[in-house]
Design an enzyme around this catalytic site. Structure first.
Site, mmCIF file in Angstrom:
data_model
loop_
_atom_site.group_PDB
_atom_site.id
_atom_site.type_symbol
_atom_site.label_atom_id
_atom_site.label_comp_id
_atom_site.label_asym_id
_atom_site.label_seq_id
_atom_site.Cartn_x
_atom_site.Cartn_y
_atom_site.Cartn_z
ATOM 1 N N HIS A 1 48.822 -42.676 -13.278
ATOM 2 C CA HIS A 1 48.352 -43.036 -11.947
ATOM 3 C C HIS A 1 48.511 -44.536 -11.791
ATOM 4 O O HIS A 1 48.564 -45.278 -12.764
ATOM 5 C CB HIS A 1 46.904 -42.600 -11.685
ATOM 6 C CG HIS A 1 45.924 -42.952 -12.765
ATOM 7 N ND1 HIS A 1 45.290 -44.178 -12.823
ATOM 8 C CD2 HIS A 1 45.465 -42.249 -13.822
ATOM 9 C CE1 HIS A 1 44.477 -44.199 -13.868
ATOM 10 N NE2 HIS A 1 44.558 -43.056 -14.495
ATOM 11 N N HIS B 1 48.977 -47.667 -25.044
ATOM 12 C CA HIS B 1 48.275 -47.827 -23.770
ATOM 13 C C HIS B 1 47.139 -48.851 -23.854
ATOM 14 O O HIS B 1 47.037 -49.755 -23.018
ATOM 15 C CB HIS B 1 47.728 -46.453 -23.358
ATOM 16 C CG HIS B 1 47.105 -46.395 -22.013
ATOM 17 N ND1 HIS B 1 47.786 -46.006 -20.885
ATOM 18 C CD2 HIS B 1 45.836 -46.659 -21.591
ATOM 19 C CE1 HIS B 1 46.979 -46.035 -19.842
ATOM 20 N NE2 HIS B 1 45.788 -46.423 -20.237
ATOM 21 N N GLY C 1 34.925 -43.207 -19.842
ATOM 22 C CA GLY C 1 35.571 -43.101 -18.542
ATOM 23 C C GLY C 1 35.505 -41.690 -17.991
ATOM 24 O O GLY C 1 35.261 -41.483 -16.796
ATOM 25 N N ASP D 1 34.386 -29.565 -18.737
ATOM 26 C CA ASP D 1 35.436 -28.559 -18.626
ATOM 27 C C ASP D 1 36.811 -29.182 -18.413
ATOM 28 O O ASP D 1 37.774 -28.478 -18.112
ATOM 29 C CB ASP D 1 35.111 -27.599 -17.472
ATOM 30 C CG ASP D 1 35.906 -26.305 -17.547
ATOM 31 O OD1 ASP D 1 36.167 -25.831 -18.671
ATOM 32 O OD2 ASP D 1 36.276 -25.773 -16.485
ATOM 33 N N GLY E 1 40.124 -48.982 -16.845
ATOM 34 C CA GLY E 1 39.516 -48.664 -15.562
ATOM 35 C C GLY E 1 38.024 -48.898 -15.511
ATOM 36 O O GLY E 1 37.490 -49.278 -14.467
ATOM 37 N N ASN F 1 34.192 -51.759 -13.081
ATOM 38 C CA ASN F 1 32.797 -51.589 -12.691
ATOM 39 C C ASN F 1 32.114 -52.951 -12.766
ATOM 40 O O ASN F 1 31.628 -53.376 -13.809
ATOM 41 C CB ASN F 1 32.102 -50.577 -13.606
ATOM 42 C CG ASN F 1 30.742 -50.157 -13.092
ATOM 43 O OD1 ASN F 1 29.856 -50.979 -12.884
ATOM 44 N ND2 ASN F 1 30.566 -48.873 -12.885
ATOM 45 N N ARG G 1 28.958 -58.548 -4.614
ATOM 46 C CA ARG G 1 30.145 -58.671 -5.472
ATOM 47 C C ARG G 1 30.958 -59.850 -4.943
ATOM 48 O O ARG G 1 31.728 -59.744 -4.005
ATOM 49 C CB ARG G 1 30.958 -57.378 -5.415
ATOM 50 C CG ARG G 1 32.120 -57.342 -6.384
ATOM 51 C CD ARG G 1 32.920 -56.071 -6.189
ATOM 52 N NE ARG G 1 33.671 -56.107 -4.943
ATOM 53 C CZ ARG G 1 34.217 -55.029 -4.375
ATOM 54 N NH1 ARG G 1 34.053 -53.854 -4.914
ATOM 55 N NH2 ARG G 1 34.905 -55.142 -3.248
ATOM 56 N N ASN H 1 34.525 -59.933 3.334
ATOM 57 C CA ASN H 1 35.926 -59.710 2.979
ATOM 58 C C ASN H 1 36.074 -58.322 2.368
ATOM 59 O O ASN H 1 35.492 -58.031 1.327
ATOM 60 C CB ASN H 1 36.395 -60.764 1.970
ATOM 61 C CG ASN H 1 37.829 -60.527 1.508
ATOM 62 O OD1 ASN H 1 38.579 -59.788 2.140
ATOM 63 N ND2 ASN H 1 38.198 -61.155 0.402
ATOM 64 N N THR H 2 36.828 -57.462 3.022
ATOM 65 C CA THR H 2 37.127 -56.142 2.470
ATOM 66 C C THR H 2 38.617 -55.874 2.628
ATOM 67 O O THR H 2 39.312 -56.579 3.357
ATOM 68 C CB THR H 2 36.290 -55.047 3.157
ATOM 69 O OG1 THR H 2 36.459 -53.806 2.479
ATOM 70 C CG2 THR H 2 36.676 -54.888 4.618
#
Length: 588
Positions: free
Chosen positions: A11, A121, A175, A231, A298, A302, A490, A520-521
């Site tokens: 991804h 990776h 993760g 699962d 990833g 956070n 943030r 700001n977005t």
């Protein structure tokens, strides 16, 4: 030496180019293809990097790929042949085995016949942070869903060498724990985890004990998931029926109303994540003795957990590279291959900005606007008047689409492709969420603040240019549009000397209002990547309820937009394409 770094087939495919160790350019495929989280071989991103560097594919000295296909295949074979694997999983994994896919695409699609170096990776993750941290030595932690086998690593780096001395192996993954709860709460895996982080402050940590039942912490850096609650090994959904029974509620239907239970689950998950990361940070500090910590993967996006590790942990400084997820693996792979082949690190300086993507000249935009027939205000060669015009609109409560300079690399809008608003306006947040971004009302917006003014308004004592940690708002100003329900924000700090036109806009807004802060977005609507080209910006402008669009030196007000533009934009679908699955974390 030209080193081309590539990440793809999982991804967030991306390409970066290093020339003699200097980062020249980088872009995610999604921003060019307009398919969010595009995982396909990044041929558009590759072409952009070659064009930007003014070279051909034959001028590349080595291609660095962010994953080891053989190690990844061994994990896929294990998943397909393990005892208890469903027939569907066996078929999916074993049918999909193709260890030559990466090299074949590099040879046949990219047309490259030179050397190709494959990098593990999590080594790519580690390198993407350390080599751009400015630290001469550092402890390292990486966490994500899964790489080849590793889901977390711990290490130490000095000069040009990185030693990852411990790993946690799949299927045990912090993760995937976070993604499982994300899915249970009705959000998309690989996309909605940041929504859970934003939802958490609305809740109470009532379910910490129950979430702790899902994962046990071991010695050193180790941890294990209780797989009876999950699962994802069979690829149909993230959580098992036992998980549902454990919490006593069915999974939330996507887009349905959020209840107190969902808020409390999000808060509890965030608390557990922060506690785990803090404990492992203490461990890696004890192993390395370093004052510095580099994080990637990833999970390192956070920003609430990052702030917790920095404030509560033993490290004096923390660096997180802004494209910390798989897109940044292209950067890390290129940097690590440079270091291995030259015996020198690619750069000794800290990354201060990440504007590495495409840009458009004033003349190119002028041609585009003439072809559309739109009446735009032209401020070419008059930056002072442009800034005044934009501030006039901000002070009047207008929402601005801001397109300036090269596109950012990574998931954050940092003042190149941003939607801007007045942070003092109590209605601004709800208005942008509902009418512009078309997203959930609980989601917070970030403040961009002049770096030299930041400490007066936020509890932060160091630069934070990439929006990768949170802090408390301490300003005497009322800032409802950028203050989250728990009083946090943030923050993006903007250096007036290096921040270009965006910094000048902040300064001009401060001169007018005595507020050095803007909301700001990212410049996009829900479901699409951040805009990249002027055409993307015009389409998003028509599709949303943005009041004014700034395209470099031009300002277009909404009242000049022909009604048929809005109607046409409504009928242009947002591309879905062959992006990642959002029901389960993809394992191949």
């Amino acid at each position: 030496m030209n080193v081309l770094g590539i990440s793809s087939f999982y991804h967030d495919s991306a390409v970066c180019l290093l020339r003699d160790g200097a980062l020249i350019c980088g872009i995610e495929e999604e921003k060019l293809s307009r398919v969010k989280h595009d995982k396909r071989f990044p041929i558009l991103a590759l072409r952009f990097c070659l064009d930007r560097a003014k070279i051909d594919i034959q001028d590349i000295d080595v291609v660095a790929f962010y994953e080891n296909p053989e190690k990844k295949m061994s994990r896929q074979i294990w998943m397909g042949l393990r005892e208890g694997a469903s027939p569907e999983m066996r078929k999916k994994m074993l049918r999909g085995l193709d260890p030559g896919r990466e090299l074949r695409h590099i040879r046949e699609v990219a047309g490259y016949d030179g050397p190709v170096d494959f990098v593990d990776h999590h080594q790519a993750h580690a390198a993407s942070s350390y080599f751009f941290s400015g630290f001469s030595e550092s402890a390292i932690m990486t966490f994500d869903g899964v790489g080849e086998w590793a889901t977390a690593t711990y290490g130490y780096a000095k000069d040009h060498a990185i030693d990852l001395f411990e790993e946690v192996h799949f299927p045990h993954s912090i993760g995937l724990l976070y993604s499982t709860v994300t899915s249970y709460l009705g959000f998309d895996v690989n996309d909605g985890e940041y929504k859970v982080m934003g939802l958490a402050p609305y809740g109470t940590p009532r379910y910490v004990d129950r979430i702790q039942d899902l994962v046990s912490l071991g010695e050193g850096g180790q941890f294990r998931l209780n797989l009876e609650y999950f699962d994802f090994l069979d690829g149909e959904q993230m959580y098992s029926q036992r998980f549902v029974d454990h919490f006593g509620r069915s999974a939330r239907t996507p887009e349905s109303e959020l209840e107190e239970f969902h808020n409390d689950m999000a808060r509890s998950l965030q608390v557990v994540l922060e506690d785990i990361l803090l404990q492992k940070a203490k461990y890696v500090h004890q192993r390395t003795g370093s004052d510095h910590l580099c994080m990637a993967g990833g999970v390192a996006l956070n920003c609430v957990a990052n702030a917790h590790v920095l404030r509560k942990g033993p490290f004096r400084e923390l660096f997180v590279q802004p494209a910390a997820s798989d897109a940044g693996g292209a950067l890390g792979a290129a940097a690590l291959v440079h270091a291995r082949r030259t015996g020198a690190r690619p750069t000794g300086e800290r990354m201060k900005e990440i504007y590495l993507g495409p840009s458009s000249s004033t003349s190119e935009i002028a041609v585009l606007l003439r072809s559309t027939g739109l009446r735009a205000l032209d401020f070419t060669s008059n930056l002072d008047a442009l800034l005044n015009a934009v501030v006039d609109r901000l002070v009047a409560g207008k929402v601005i689409g801001w397109f300036s300079g090269p596109t950012e690399f990574g998931p954050r809008a940092l003042g190149a492709r941003s939607i801007l608003g007045d942070p003092r306006d109590p209605e601004m947040r709800d208005r942008i969420n509902a009418l512009v971004k078309m997203r959930e009302a609980f989601r917070p917006f970030a403040p961009a603040v002049l770096e030299n003014e930041a400490a007066r308004h936020f509890d932060i004592n160091h630069p934070s240019p990439f929006m990768l940690e949170t802090c408390q708002v301490i300003s005497k100003l009322e800032l409802p549009a950028v203050t989250h329900v728990d009083g946090s924000a943030r923050v993006q700090t903007v250096d007036l000397g290096q921040g270009g036109r965006f910094a000048q806009l902040l300064q001009r807004f401060n001169e007018r209002t005595q507020c050095p802060i803007l909301l700001n977005t990212s410049f996009n609507v829900r479901g699409e990547p951040i805009v990249c080209s002027p055409e993307d910006a015009l389409l998003c402008f028509a599709r949303s309820r943005i009041d004014a669009l700034v395209l470099e030196d031009f300002v277009i007000d909404r009242d000049v937009l022909p009604p048929h533009w809005e109607l046409a934009a409504e009928h242009i679908p947002i591309k879905r394409g062959r992006a990642v699955s959002h029901k389960v974390y993809e394992m191949f």
